[in-house]
Design an enzyme around this catalytic site. Structure first.
Site, mmCIF file in Angstrom:
data_model
loop_
_atom_site.group_PDB
_atom_site.id
_atom_site.type_symbol
_atom_site.label_atom_id
_atom_site.label_comp_id
_atom_site.label_asym_id
_atom_site.label_seq_id
_atom_site.Cartn_x
_atom_site.Cartn_y
_atom_site.Cartn_z
ATOM 1 N N HIS A 239 5.945 -2.561 0.514
ATOM 2 C CA HIS A 239 5.539 -3.405 1.636
ATOM 3 C C HIS A 239 4.352 -4.321 1.304
ATOM 4 O O HIS A 239 4.441 -5.543 1.402
ATOM 5 C CB HIS A 239 5.129 -2.525 2.827
ATOM 6 C CG HIS A 239 6.163 -1.557 3.299
ATOM 7 N ND1 HIS A 239 7.307 -1.916 3.976
ATOM 8 C CD2 HIS A 239 6.196 -0.199 3.198
ATOM 9 C CE1 HIS A 239 8.002 -0.831 4.279
ATOM 10 N NE2 HIS A 239 7.359 0.225 3.819
HETATM 11 O O1 RIB Z 1 4.931 -0.020 7.649
HETATM 12 C C1 RIB Z 1 4.385 -0.151 6.358
HETATM 13 C C2 RIB Z 1 2.925 -0.409 6.415
HETATM 14 O O2 RIB Z 1 2.270 0.694 7.027
HETATM 15 C C3 RIB Z 1 2.285 -0.533 5.016
HETATM 16 O O3 RIB Z 1 1.182 -1.390 5.096
HETATM 17 C C4 RIB Z 1 1.835 0.862 4.724
HETATM 18 O O4 RIB Z 1 0.719 0.892 3.825
HETATM 19 C C5 RIB Z 1 1.404 1.319 6.089
HETATM 20 O O5 RIB Z 1 0.083 0.859 6.305
#
Ligand code: RIB
Ligand code: CA
Length: 314
Positions: A239
């Site tokens: 992500h």
């Molecule tokens: O949904 C994914 C996000 O939530 C990413 O930034 C992960 O690190 C969590 O913070």
């Protein structure tokens, strides 16, 4: 052809496994002015310690300032089932020799008063960003823009409809999405186009060095944990590195300027991001929206960049 100058950015994050990989990519591809930390994947003490530890591992003396210890209104939630009790389960990190001042929001405000045109990347709940926007009405206009990892257009990961960063502080996300500057959302529909697999592990293991070893440990831990909790992806999405690359390598991405709204109420819908995709949504969309839905990335090129970033420390 002279190299394109690295974008000068501020990072607000909640390390967190994928935040740590994002920091490696940021150190390689951006000119990072400073890092602020926020309560998110785990508590602020851990997210701050993890940011300091990753910077130390990379030999990176970037300023780190701690921000908000809890959301604006929502009761705190966390993602320990993914990232572990400390937020960096499975990773071997040094004990930080530095500490971080607890003035993260003021640091964001003061840094942008000293230098305009910085890009702000947020990869955790948007609490610090929202506080900065509310404390100083001129904050947004001093930024080149805000890019955040969060939300999405195709369902959630922490509830059926909501993504973790937005669900953890929906009010902060709503404030951010109405900021007076370009705001780019890198949501789950985008980040799920870039996932970790055994091939990536093989490439990282062939590199060696602290960045590749840390990334390998993180991915091995996430691959082992998958199946222990609900997920809509067969492999761990990367992500936060994707959101960083949207700033440093925009040619790999496609985005659309369109209104994006956050659901604040509802039993199942709180924290949902609604992306306007109707062709003619009517008068409400007459002025050009400042929000941008980032919806496509060249996934293979993104993976190559993550590997190449790690190789900088081989
Ligand atoms: O949904 C994914 C996000 O939530 C990413 O930034 C992960 O690190 C969590 O913070
Ligand atoms: Ca994060």
């Amino acid at each position: 052809m002279p190299d394109t100058p690295k974008p000068r950015i501020l990072i607000d994050c909640d390390p967190g496994h994928d935040d740590a990989i994002m920091l490696i990519c940021a150190a390689a591809y951006a000119d990072v002015v400073g890092i602020t930390t926020v309560n998110g994947n785990v508590g602020l003490h851990h997210t701050t310690r993890n940011a300091l530890a990753v910077a130390q591992l990379l030999g990176w003396d970037v300023p780190v300032h701690a921000g908000a210890a809890r959301p604006l209104i929502a009761e705190p939630v966390d993602a320990r089932q993914v990232h572990g009790e400390t937020g960096m389960d499975g990773a071997t990190l040094p004990t930080p020799t530095r500490t971080a001042p607890g003035d993260g929001v003021e640091y964001l405000l003061e840094t942008t008063r000293q230098e305009e045109g910085l890009h702000l990347l947020a990869t955790g709940p948007l609490t610090n960003v929202a506080l900065a926007l509310r404390i100083d009405a001129g904050f947004a206009s001093r930024l080149a823009g805000i890019t955040f990892m969060g939300g999405g257009a195709l369902g959630g990961n922490v509830t059926v409809a909501a993504e973790f960063n937005v669900f953890a502080d929906p009010e902060a996300a709503a404030i951010t999405l109405t900021a007076d500057c370009p705001v780019r959302m890198c949501g789950l529909d985008l980040t799920h186009q870039v996932t970790a697999d055994q091939d990536l592990l093989d490439r990282l293991r062939a590199i060696g060095g602290p960045a590749a070893v840390l990334t390998t440990e993180i991915i091995e831990t996430e691959l082992a944990a998958y199946g222990r909790y609900a997920t809509s992806s067969p492999e761990p999405p990367l992500h936060d590195p994707v959101a960083l690359l949207a700033i440093t390598h925009p040619h790999l991405f496609e985005e659309t300027a369109t209104p994006i709204h956050v659901e604040l109420g509802g039993v199942h819908g709180r924290g949902t991001t609604h992306v306007e995709r109707r062709a003619h949504p009517g008068a409400s969309a007459t002025e050009a929206p400042s929000t941008r839905w980032v919806h496509h990335v060249d996934g293979a090129a993104a993976i190559d960049l993550i590997v190449e970033a790690c190789a900088r420390w081989a």
